[in-house]
Write a protein that holds these residues in place. Structure first.
Motif, PDB file in Angstrom:
ATOM      1  N   ASP A  89       0.859  -1.216  -0.121  1.00 25.74           N
ATOM      2  CA  ASP A  89       0.214   0.115  -0.036  1.00 25.74           C
ATOM      3  C   ASP A  89       0.786   1.293  -0.043  1.00 25.74           C
ATOM      4  N   GLU A  90       0.895   1.876  -1.137  1.00 24.89           N
ATOM      5  CA  GLU A  90       1.713   3.114  -1.262  1.00 24.89           C
ATOM      6  C   GLU A  90       1.450   4.266  -0.659  1.00 24.89           C
ATOM      7  N   PRO A 113      -4.414 -16.563   1.512  1.00 27.04           N
ATOM      8  CA  PRO A 113      -4.036 -15.517   2.663  1.00 27.04           C
ATOM      9  C   PRO A 113      -3.592 -14.235   2.149  1.00 27.04           C
ATOM     10  N   LEU A 114      -3.784 -13.217   2.540  1.00 27.21           N
ATOM     11  CA  LEU A 114      -3.289 -11.836   2.347  1.00 27.21           C
ATOM     12  C   LEU A 114      -2.592 -11.117   3.239  1.00 27.21           C
ATOM     13  N   LYS A 115      -1.417 -10.374   2.888  1.00 29.41           N
ATOM     14  CA  LYS A 115      -0.588  -9.429   3.635  1.00 29.41           C
ATOM     15  C   LYS A 115      -0.635  -8.239   2.921  1.00 29.41           C
ATOM     16  N   ILE A 116      -0.792  -7.083   3.725  1.00 30.79           N
ATOM     17  CA  ILE A 116      -0.540  -5.857   2.996  1.00 30.79           C
ATOM     18  C   ILE A 116       0.461  -5.218   3.853  1.00 30.79           C
ATOM     19  N   VAL A 117       1.568  -4.820   3.113  1.00 32.36           N
ATOM     20  CA  VAL A 117       2.424  -3.763   3.905  1.00 32.36           C
ATOM     21  C   VAL A 117       2.425  -2.411   3.542  1.00 32.36           C
ATOM     22  N   SER A 118       2.652  -1.308   4.147  1.00 37.14           N
ATOM     23  CA  SER A 118       2.318  -0.043   3.674  1.00 37.14           C
ATOM     24  C   SER A 118       3.596   0.908   3.916  1.00 37.14           C
ATOM     25  N   TYR A 119       3.771   1.665   2.932  1.00 34.43           N
ATOM     26  CA  TYR A 119       4.850   2.540   2.895  1.00 34.43           C
ATOM     27  C   TYR A 119       4.951   3.421   4.325  1.00 34.43           C
ATOM     28  N   GLU A 120       3.439   3.753   4.694  1.00 36.57           N
ATOM     29  CA  GLU A 120       3.468   4.423   5.905  1.00 36.57           C
ATOM     30  C   GLU A 120       3.920   3.888   7.214  1.00 36.57           C
ATOM     31  N   GLU A 121       3.857   2.514   7.350  1.00 38.31           N
ATOM     32  CA  GLU A 121       4.326   1.838   8.516  1.00 38.31           C
ATOM     33  C   GLU A 121       5.748   1.478   8.226  1.00 38.31           C
ATOM     34  N   THR A 126       3.539   8.434   3.368  1.00 39.40           N
ATOM     35  CA  THR A 126       2.729   7.823   2.004  1.00 39.40           C
ATOM     36  C   THR A 126       3.285   8.401   0.819  1.00 39.40           C
ATOM     37  N   MET A 127       2.983   7.940  -0.226  1.00 43.57           N
ATOM     38  CA  MET A 127       3.176   8.658  -1.533  1.00 43.57           C
ATOM     39  C   MET A 127       2.509   9.960  -1.630  1.00 43.57           C
ATOM     40  N   GLN A 149      11.862  -2.781  -1.888  1.00 37.36           N
ATOM     41  CA  GLN A 149      12.181  -3.103  -0.479  1.00 37.36           C
ATOM     42  C   GLN A 149      11.039  -3.463   0.405  1.00 37.36           C
ATOM     43  N   ALA A 150       9.715  -2.740   0.126  1.00 32.28           N
ATOM     44  CA  ALA A 150       8.706  -3.043   0.793  1.00 32.28           C
ATOM     45  C   ALA A 150       8.177  -4.600   0.320  1.00 32.28           C
ATOM     46  N   LEU A 151       8.328  -5.099  -0.717  1.00 26.77           N
ATOM     47  CA  LEU A 151       7.872  -6.280  -0.992  1.00 26.77           C
ATOM     48  C   LEU A 151       8.817  -7.237  -0.274  1.00 26.77           C
ATOM     49  N   ASP A 152      10.059  -7.025  -0.366  1.00 33.83           N
ATOM     50  CA  ASP A 152      11.035  -7.714   0.119  1.00 33.83           C
ATOM     51  C   ASP A 152      10.758  -7.968   2.136  1.00 33.83           C
ATOM     52  N   ARG A 153      10.629  -6.907   2.418  1.00 38.47           N
ATOM     53  CA  ARG A 153      10.247  -6.847   3.990  1.00 38.47           C
ATOM     54  C   ARG A 153       8.954  -7.743   4.418  1.00 38.47           C
ATOM     55  N   GLY A 154       7.847  -7.491   3.553  1.00 37.06           N
ATOM     56  CA  GLY A 154       6.773  -8.107   3.799  1.00 37.06           C
ATOM     57  C   GLY A 154       6.967  -9.779   3.506  1.00 37.06           C
TER      58      GLY A 154
END
Ligand code: SF4
Ligand code: ZN
Length: 344
Positions: A89-90, A113-121, A126-127, A149-154
């Motif tokens: 989530d950008e 299953p779904l995982k959402i990682v956000s730029y904000e967190e 945020t963008m 990087q967010a995809l990797d971190r998730g």
């Protein structure tokens, strides 16, 4: 007289395949598309039994088709993979919030299953906030670096073995053209690879592109005839003019000769780098530990620039200043000035 399907000869053909020119019925097209993806997976040895695989899901047509086809093939050929959806989530109002609603419906429809990682967190930005600070010229640089990087971190949070993304043949051909035009040898080599083993500059977790040889037009047809639920609005901050030109150029070539897309990919795959060309050496970022060929990874430099109110720090080459950033030293007025006046 209606045209018969050239594959089964029983049903009426409903489409002409953009990739081969064959007239096919709906079922034969589905079968051909799925089998070709299966062949790509098998010949590229993209997965191993028992692996947990995150499908990078944006709600767009490519990743929706990827999630659907991965689920079908995992069952049909008993790959033995544990699939899940991973979204970023950008923080783009009017775009990502809506497309994430699509991903949430896909989660129900495909029972994954779904995982959402956000730029904000992850970054505290945020963008929407980034665009307010940097404007609409380099926003995609921030977004692209942060997303990787967010995809990797998730993926690391979920303890997955691999990430697969919905990049299609048109995307790969476009990227080949862009890297040739920019003379970016390191990226040229990487962008045609069907899989990367992690740490290779493409991310920390191994990645692969099962749709690498699928034409965008066929992905659209597949999604359309399968009535898949996807989101087709463009990002509200999408200026990316350079990619747009490469895309338009490729579409012109495709109109004259459909095989152009595959030809460009094959050219990219077969180009060799002459001896003596310096390739970046991968290390790790001394601040966050992410893979990087510099002391600081691109993400940390961009973030430092945002947090210091000097967003241009991460645009262009300011490696000289990395030592100061690491040591938390203030920049001289002259350096600050340069970063403020530098044209974006
Ligand atoms: Fe991010 Fe640019 Fe893509 Fe929008 S168009 S999602 S800002 S990379
Ligand atoms: Zn870093």
């Amino acid at each position: 007289m209606p045209v018969r399907c050239s594959s089964c000869a029983r049903s009426r053909a409903v489409l002409k395949r953009p990739k081969t020119g064959h007239s096919l019925c709906r079922d034969c097209f589905f079968w051909a598309f799925e089998e070709e993806t299966h062949q790509t997976i098998v010949s590229g040895r993209l997965f191993n039994r028992g692996e947990t695989v995150a499908i990078g899901a944006s709600g767009g047509k490519d990743s929706t088709v990827l999630a659907y086809v991965m689920k079908v093939l995992n069952e049909r050929y008993d790959y033995g993979l544990n699939l899940l959806l991973l979204s970023v989530d950008e923080g783009i109002t009017g775009y990502r919030d809506d497309s994430l609603e699509t991903v949430k419906r896909n989660q129900q429809q495909y029972d994954l299953p779904l995982k959402i990682v956000s730029y904000e967190e992850l970054y505290g930005w945020t963008m929407d906030a980034i665009v307010k600070q940097v404007g609409l010229k380099n926003n995609c640089t921030f977004c692209g670096v942060f997303r990787r990087q967010a995809l990797d971190r998730g993926a690391i949070m979920l303890n997955v073995d691999k990430i697969c993304t919905g990049h299609n043949a048109d995307d790969v051909a476009e990227t080949v053209l862009m890297n040739v035009l920019r003379g970016d040898v390191a990226r040229l080599r990487r962008c045609t690879a069907i899989s990367t083993d992690g740490g290779g500059g493409d991310g920390a977790v191994p990645r692969c592109k099962p749709l690498k040889y699928a034409y965008e037009k066929e992905i659209v047809l597949y999604a359309y005839f399968k009535k898949l639920d996807y989101f087709s609005t463009e990002c509200v901050y999408s200026p990316n003019a350079y990619r747009g030109h490469a895309r338009a150029f490729l579409k012109d070539l495709e109109a004259i000769r459909p095989s152009s897309i595959m030809d460009v990919i094959h050219s990219g795959e077969n180009l060799s780098v002459k001896e003596g060309v310096k390739m970046p050496v991968q290390g790790t970022c001394s601040r966050c530990g992410y893979i990087s060929s510099q002391a600081l990874c691109k993400s940390c430099v961009l973030l430092e620039g945002l947090n210091r109110g000097l967003p241009k720090l991460g645009i262009g080459k300011h490696h000289r200043l990395h030592g100061k950033i690491l040591a938390q030293q203030p920049l001289t007025p002259a350096e600050e000035n340069k970063l403020k006046t530098l044209e974006f």
